[in-house]
Design a protein around this motif. Structure first.
Motif, PDB file in Angstrom:
ATOM      1  N   LEU A   1       0.860  -1.308  -0.179  1.00  0.00           N
ATOM      2  CA  LEU A   1      -0.116   0.004  -0.199  1.00  0.00           C
ATOM      3  C   LEU A   1       0.674   1.299  -0.087  1.00  0.00           C
ATOM      4  O   LEU A   1       0.500   2.167  -0.644  1.00  0.00           O
ATOM      5  CB  LEU A   1      -1.194   0.228   1.042  1.00  0.00           C
ATOM      6  CG  LEU A   1      -2.005  -1.165   1.202  1.00  0.00           C
ATOM      7  CD1 LEU A   1      -2.820  -1.051   2.441  1.00  0.00           C
ATOM      8  CD2 LEU A   1      -3.056  -1.111  -0.003  1.00  0.00           C
ATOM      9  N   SER A   2       2.095   1.304   0.810  1.00  0.00           N
ATOM     10  CA  SER A   2       2.922   2.493   0.715  1.00  0.00           C
ATOM     11  C   SER A   2       3.488   2.524  -0.761  1.00  0.00           C
ATOM     12  O   SER A   2       3.594   3.578  -1.129  1.00  0.00           O
ATOM     13  CB  SER A   2       4.249   2.144   1.578  1.00  0.00           C
ATOM     14  OG  SER A   2       5.136   2.883   1.327  1.00  0.00           O
ATOM     15  N   SER A   3       3.868   1.437  -1.591  1.00  0.00           N
ATOM     16  CA  SER A   3       4.442   1.544  -2.589  1.00  0.00           C
ATOM     17  C   SER A   3       3.357   1.981  -3.962  1.00  0.00           C
ATOM     18  O   SER A   3       3.767   2.763  -4.699  1.00  0.00           O
ATOM     19  CB  SER A   3       4.747   0.112  -3.173  1.00  0.00           C
ATOM     20  OG  SER A   3       5.367   0.185  -4.349  1.00  0.00           O
ATOM     21  N   ILE A   4       2.059   1.927  -3.474  1.00  0.00           N
ATOM     22  CA  ILE A   4       1.080   2.262  -4.661  1.00  0.00           C
ATOM     23  C   ILE A   4       0.606   3.561  -4.205  1.00  0.00           C
ATOM     24  O   ILE A   4      -0.124   4.298  -4.899  1.00  0.00           O
ATOM     25  CB  ILE A   4      -0.095   1.258  -4.653  1.00  0.00           C
ATOM     26  CG1 ILE A   4      -0.923   1.300  -3.647  1.00  0.00           C
ATOM     27  CG2 ILE A   4       0.382  -0.116  -5.216  1.00  0.00           C
ATOM     28  CD1 ILE A   4      -2.001   0.417  -3.561  1.00  0.00           C
ATOM     29  N   GLY A   5       1.106   4.096  -2.975  1.00  0.00           N
ATOM     30  CA  GLY A   5       0.563   5.677  -2.739  1.00  0.00           C
ATOM     31  C   GLY A   5      -0.448   5.808  -2.100  1.00  0.00           C
ATOM     32  O   GLY A   5      -1.282   6.793  -2.304  1.00  0.00           O
ATOM     33  N   LEU A   6      -0.857   4.875  -1.225  1.00  0.00           N
ATOM     34  CA  LEU A   6      -2.024   5.058  -0.015  1.00  0.00           C
ATOM     35  C   LEU A   6      -2.139   6.383   0.413  1.00  0.00           C
ATOM     36  O   LEU A   6      -1.223   6.389   1.343  1.00  0.00           O
ATOM     37  CB  LEU A   6      -2.411   3.794   0.519  1.00  0.00           C
ATOM     38  CG  LEU A   6      -3.664   3.725   1.211  1.00  0.00           C
ATOM     39  CD1 LEU A   6      -4.784   3.600   0.371  1.00  0.00           C
ATOM     40  CD2 LEU A   6      -3.718   2.774   2.418  1.00  0.00           C
TER      41      LEU A   6
ATOM     42  N   PHE B   1       2.164  12.837  -4.939  1.00  0.00           N
ATOM     43  CA  PHE B   1       1.141  14.044  -5.047  1.00  0.00           C
ATOM     44  C   PHE B   1       1.978  15.218  -5.289  1.00  0.00           C
ATOM     45  O   PHE B   1       1.271  15.895  -6.074  1.00  0.00           O
ATOM     46  CB  PHE B   1       0.392  13.944  -3.602  1.00  0.00           C
ATOM     47  CG  PHE B   1      -0.603  15.205  -3.679  1.00  0.00           C
ATOM     48  CD1 PHE B   1      -1.975  15.092  -4.483  1.00  0.00           C
ATOM     49  CD2 PHE B   1      -0.429  16.310  -2.893  1.00  0.00           C
ATOM     50  CE1 PHE B   1      -2.815  16.273  -4.269  1.00  0.00           C
ATOM     51  CE2 PHE B   1      -1.250  17.338  -2.953  1.00  0.00           C
ATOM     52  CZ  PHE B   1      -2.432  17.324  -3.381  1.00  0.00           C
ATOM     53  N   LEU B   2       2.887  15.375  -4.719  1.00  0.00           N
ATOM     54  CA  LEU B   2       3.752  16.822  -4.921  1.00  0.00           C
ATOM     55  C   LEU B   2       4.367  16.586  -6.350  1.00  0.00           C
ATOM     56  O   LEU B   2       4.262  18.031  -6.914  1.00  0.00           O
ATOM     57  CB  LEU B   2       4.738  17.036  -3.904  1.00  0.00           C
ATOM     58  CG  LEU B   2       4.116  17.248  -2.384  1.00  0.00           C
ATOM     59  CD1 LEU B   2       5.374  17.118  -1.295  1.00  0.00           C
ATOM     60  CD2 LEU B   2       3.624  18.443  -2.405  1.00  0.00           C
ATOM     61  N   VAL B   3       4.739  15.590  -6.710  1.00  0.00           N
ATOM     62  CA  VAL B   3       5.444  15.571  -8.195  1.00  0.00           C
ATOM     63  C   VAL B   3       4.166  15.843  -9.125  1.00  0.00           C
ATOM     64  O   VAL B   3       4.500  16.660  -9.976  1.00  0.00           O
ATOM     65  CB  VAL B   3       6.066  14.225  -8.378  1.00  0.00           C
ATOM     66  CG1 VAL B   3       6.302  13.892  -9.741  1.00  0.00           C
ATOM     67  CG2 VAL B   3       7.371  14.157  -7.517  1.00  0.00           C
ATOM     68  N   LEU B   4       3.150  15.141  -8.966  1.00  0.00           N
ATOM     69  CA  LEU B   4       1.996  15.464 -10.036  1.00  0.00           C
ATOM     70  C   LEU B   4       1.368  16.902  -9.978  1.00  0.00           C
ATOM     71  O   LEU B   4       1.233  17.628 -10.817  1.00  0.00           O
ATOM     72  CB  LEU B   4       1.057  14.535  -9.801  1.00  0.00           C
ATOM     73  CG  LEU B   4       1.194  12.833 -10.157  1.00  0.00           C
ATOM     74  CD1 LEU B   4       0.030  12.208  -9.761  1.00  0.00           C
ATOM     75  CD2 LEU B   4       1.436  12.720 -11.771  1.00  0.00           C
ATOM     76  N   LEU B   5       1.353  17.386  -8.719  1.00  0.00           N
ATOM     77  CA  LEU B   5       0.771  18.947  -8.337  1.00  0.00           C
ATOM     78  C   LEU B   5       1.898  19.948  -9.141  1.00  0.00           C
ATOM     79  O   LEU B   5       1.364  20.714  -9.892  1.00  0.00           O
ATOM     80  CB  LEU B   5       0.752  19.174  -7.012  1.00  0.00           C
ATOM     81  CG  LEU B   5       0.147  20.524  -6.525  1.00  0.00           C
ATOM     82  CD1 LEU B   5      -1.347  20.611  -7.016  1.00  0.00           C
ATOM     83  CD2 LEU B   5       0.548  20.735  -5.229  1.00  0.00           C
ATOM     84  N   GLY B   6       3.467  19.656  -8.887  1.00  0.00           N
ATOM     85  CA  GLY B   6       4.287  20.588  -9.627  1.00  0.00           C
ATOM     86  C   GLY B   6       4.192  20.410 -11.051  1.00  0.00           C
ATOM     87  O   GLY B   6       4.420  21.370 -11.705  1.00  0.00           O
ATOM     88  N   THR B   7       4.276  18.963 -11.529  1.00  0.00           N
ATOM     89  CA  THR B   7       4.101  18.803 -12.862  1.00  0.00           C
ATOM     90  C   THR B   7       2.885  19.372 -13.431  1.00  0.00           C
ATOM     91  O   THR B   7       2.965  19.938 -14.794  1.00  0.00           O
ATOM     92  CB  THR B   7       4.267  17.429 -13.341  1.00  0.00           C
ATOM     93  OG1 THR B   7       5.412  16.877 -12.481  1.00  0.00           O
ATOM     94  CG2 THR B   7       4.456  17.183 -14.832  1.00  0.00           C
ATOM     95  N   PHE B   8       1.647  19.283 -12.777  1.00  0.00           N
ATOM     96  CA  PHE B   8       0.567  19.773 -13.421  1.00  0.00           C
ATOM     97  C   PHE B   8       0.744  21.392 -13.817  1.00  0.00           C
ATOM     98  O   PHE B   8       0.180  22.211 -14.481  1.00  0.00           O
ATOM     99  CB  PHE B   8      -0.546  19.535 -12.614  1.00  0.00           C
ATOM    100  CG  PHE B   8      -1.964  19.881 -13.182  1.00  0.00           C
ATOM    101  CD1 PHE B   8      -2.715  19.089 -14.022  1.00  0.00           C
ATOM    102  CD2 PHE B   8      -2.623  21.153 -12.882  1.00  0.00           C
ATOM    103  CE1 PHE B   8      -3.868  19.579 -14.361  1.00  0.00           C
ATOM    104  CE2 PHE B   8      -3.651  21.427 -13.249  1.00  0.00           C
ATOM    105  CZ  PHE B   8      -4.549  20.746 -14.167  1.00  0.00           C
ATOM    106  N   GLY B   9       1.411  21.973 -12.664  1.00  0.00           N
ATOM    107  CA  GLY B   9       1.659  23.417 -13.121  1.00  0.00           C
ATOM    108  C   GLY B   9       2.645  24.026 -13.787  1.00  0.00           C
ATOM    109  O   GLY B   9       2.428  25.034 -14.516  1.00  0.00           O
ATOM    110  N   ALA B  10       3.523  22.941 -14.532  1.00  0.00           N
ATOM    111  CA  ALA B  10       4.421  23.187 -15.515  1.00  0.00           C
ATOM    112  C   ALA B  10       3.695  22.845 -16.918  1.00  0.00           C
ATOM    113  O   ALA B  10       4.051  23.646 -17.770  1.00  0.00           O
ATOM    114  CB  ALA B  10       5.751  22.482 -15.089  1.00  0.00           C
ATOM    115  N   ASN B  11       2.957  21.710 -16.695  1.00  0.00           N
ATOM    116  CA  ASN B  11       2.448  21.135 -18.224  1.00  0.00           C
ATOM    117  C   ASN B  11       1.438  20.129 -17.675  1.00  0.00           C
ATOM    118  O   ASN B  11       1.673  18.834 -17.331  1.00  0.00           O
ATOM    119  CB  ASN B  11       3.743  20.347 -18.806  1.00  0.00           C
ATOM    120  CG  ASN B  11       3.189  20.200 -20.073  1.00  0.00           C
ATOM    121  OD1 ASN B  11       2.480  19.516 -20.417  1.00  0.00           O
ATOM    122  ND2 ASN B  11       3.951  20.716 -21.360  1.00  0.00           N
ATOM    123  N   LYS B  12       0.230  20.645 -17.949  1.00  0.00           N
ATOM    124  CA  LYS B  12      -0.755  19.780 -17.721  1.00  0.00           C
ATOM    125  C   LYS B  12      -0.841  18.377 -18.221  1.00  0.00           C
ATOM    126  O   LYS B  12      -1.306  17.131 -17.903  1.00  0.00           O
ATOM    127  CB  LYS B  12      -2.155  20.446 -17.850  1.00  0.00           C
ATOM    128  CG  LYS B  12      -2.399  21.530 -17.077  1.00  0.00           C
ATOM    129  CD  LYS B  12      -3.562  22.263 -17.465  1.00  0.00           C
ATOM    130  CE  LYS B  12      -3.950  23.398 -16.493  1.00  0.00           C
ATOM    131  NZ  LYS B  12      -2.958  24.557 -16.710  1.00  0.00           N
TER     132      LYS B  12
END
Length: 516
Positions: A394-399, A409-420
């Motif tokens: 569950l840790s590995s899949i990001g529960l 979550f932070l990586v996707l949030l930052g990437t979304f701000g740079a390129n959706k």
């Protein structure tokens, strides 16, 4: 006394394992229990010293701390220069946490025990040295020194194809290393010609680039960036430079796999963050779309290949390709959330994937097979093992609530701000990771026992339970109290982001160079 320790703590942390390895030389080979115990004591002692960094670290400073700077080869501008900041602090701690666990996981080693633990401790010195070095020549020395013990750990104590895997690991890494050495020497002469001071000191060269005393011509920056990039991309490994990884993981002993996945792969992503972005900001901006594409392909490709693996170790190995794709994507988003998420994900991956390899080692010691179809119904015979595997899965899949969620979550949030678009494609990797990890767990743990060899398996013993206890604590702690880890990173990451934003504004003034 405290100030004396503080001023030399990095030297103590780095070379305590090497001193332990030297002392192991004086043990008689047949004293197996004493050698194991001594290696464990040395690794725990190194961890205890590393806690000094955490307690005395100034969270509000972006500067290097606990610095040591002494002349080494003064005539060539080479110094023994070490220090840590918010970027390298937790990577040093991750190394000192995982090494004692790797020692505990090696209790089943009975062949050449003395040499095994000697190489394991030397490997720890090399890994810590890479993260703490502030002299480019010293960094390269530790980078190369680290290869030797890992080569022997895989080549002597590995599986059937261990020689092939060890040679492939060294050759791939050496190709990138030689290119990086050429780039380091080029930087040395470029800085010397521009300022009159010939030095390998990273802070000095970085300051010269920031102040304008050293200006790299576009062609020179291109080739220097490319040389560093290839060395780090191979080490990550970033798609398509990943082919050495599955072989090395599958053939390595459990301790080797834990440290390879938990620490060695982070040297590549650390290199991007420490050297590529600050030293070559224009080329980092120019190549960001291509590197991000490689990262996204690696995220999806690694997950899809992991899904069809019949071997547990190969499944975890390909999951590393996928997870580290998130790290690279976050770094080259050039956003605060993305870079901090990438750094956090480096730690998450070290904890979770290290735990997965330890779990594979637990059942391999009992069954001497890693094939998924040889298991099933293990929850009936090994309930503690099944519970630990569930938490780590569950840790590995990001529960949410566990460590993996925060980084992704932070990586996707930052990437979304740079390129959706990049963020949308990368998010599919989260779904795919849940598919292959939960499917693996179902086939290994649930159902009825169909293989008679599994009916007599023993659950985790006391040593194994103690081995997983700190990892489980970290999984929950990092998931619930992420600020304890993010705050020390803030100042150092913000410094890198400010520089990238400044250089990005300059880069945008040249439309012909701007990536499409």
């Amino acid at each position: 006394m405290d100030s004396l320790i503080t001023s030399h703590v990095l030297t103590i942390i780095t070379f305590t394992p090497a001193a332990g390895a030297f002392l192991i030389l004086f043990y008689r080979p047949e004293h197996i229990r004493s050698i194991r115990a001594f290696a464990l004591i040395i690794s725990f002692l190194t961890f205890a010293f590393s806690l000094h960094l955490m307690w005395h670290f100034d969270r509000g400073s972006s500067d290097f701390q606990f610095m040591v700077n002494a002349p080494w080869i003064d005539s060539l501008g080479i110094s023994y220069s070490m220090g840590v900041d918010g970027i390298s602090l937790f990577l040093v701690l991750l190394t000192t946490v995982l090494t004692p666990l790797a020692v505990l996981a090696s209790w089943s080693i009975v062949n050449r025990v003395k040499e095994f633990f000697l190489f394991l401790l030397l490997l720890e010195t090399g890994m810590i040295g890479v993260f703490a070095s502030l002299d480019l020549f010293l960094f390269y020395v530790f980078w190369e020194v680290m290869l030797v013990p890992m080569y022997f750990l895989i080549g002597v104590w590995g599986g059937e194809r261990r020689i092939y895997a060890a040679m492939k690991f060294v050759l791939y890494t050496m190709i990138g290393s030689v290119l990086m050495l050429v780039a380091i020497i080029a930087l040395y002469f470029l800085h010397g010609n521009a300022t009159g001071a010939y030095t390998f000191g990273y802070p000095v060269i970085h300051a010269a680039l920031n102040s304008g005393m050293l200006v790299l011509p576009p062609t020179a920056e291109f080739w220097l960036f490319l040389a560093f990039f290839l060395a780090f991309a191979i080490k990550v490994p970033l798609f398509p430079f990943h082919t050495w990884l599955p072989d090395a993981h599958v053939e390595a002993p459990t301790a080797g796999s834990v440290l390879l996945a938990g620490v060695l792969l982070k040297m590549g992503t650390y290199g991007f963050l420490r050297f590529s972005l600050p030293l070559f900001p224009h080329m980092s901006h120019a190549f960001a779309p291509v590197i991000s594409l490689f990262a996204i392909v690696g995220i999806i490709y690694g997950a899809l290949v992991a899904m069809v693996q019949p071997d547990l170790k190969k499944l975890v190995a390909y999951s590393s390709v996928s997870h580290l794709g998130f790290v690279v994507l976050g770094i080259f988003s050039f956003t605060m959330q993305g870079v901090e998420g990438a750094l956090y994900q480096m730690l998450n991956h070290g904890v979770s994937t290290g735990a997965l390899f330890l779990l594979v080692g637990v059942i391999y010691e009992r069954r001497h097979t890693r094939l998924i179809d040889q298991f099933g119904g293990l929850a009936h015979r090994m309930p503690v093992f099944a519970a630990v595997l569930l938490i780590v899965t569950l840790s590995s899949i990001g529960l949410p609530g566990l460590n993996g969620f925060v980084g992704e979550f932070l990586v996707l949030l930052g990437t979304f701000g740079a390129n959706k678009t990049r963020a949308a494609f990368a998010a599919t990797g989260v779904i795919l990771s849940a598919v292959y990890m939960l499917w693996m767990y179902q086939r290994v743990v649930w159902g009825e026992i169909t293989n008679d060899a599994n009916r007599t398996l023993d659950d985790m013993n006391t040593r194994e339970r103690r081995m997983f206890a700190p990892l489980l604590i970290l999984i929950v702690w990092m998931g619930m109290y992420s600020s304890h880890f993010l705050r020390p990173m803030d100042a150092s990451v913000a410094k890198v982001i400010r520089q990238m934003e400044t250089q990005g504004a300059k880069f945008a003034q040249f439309p012909t160079q701007k990536p499409q």
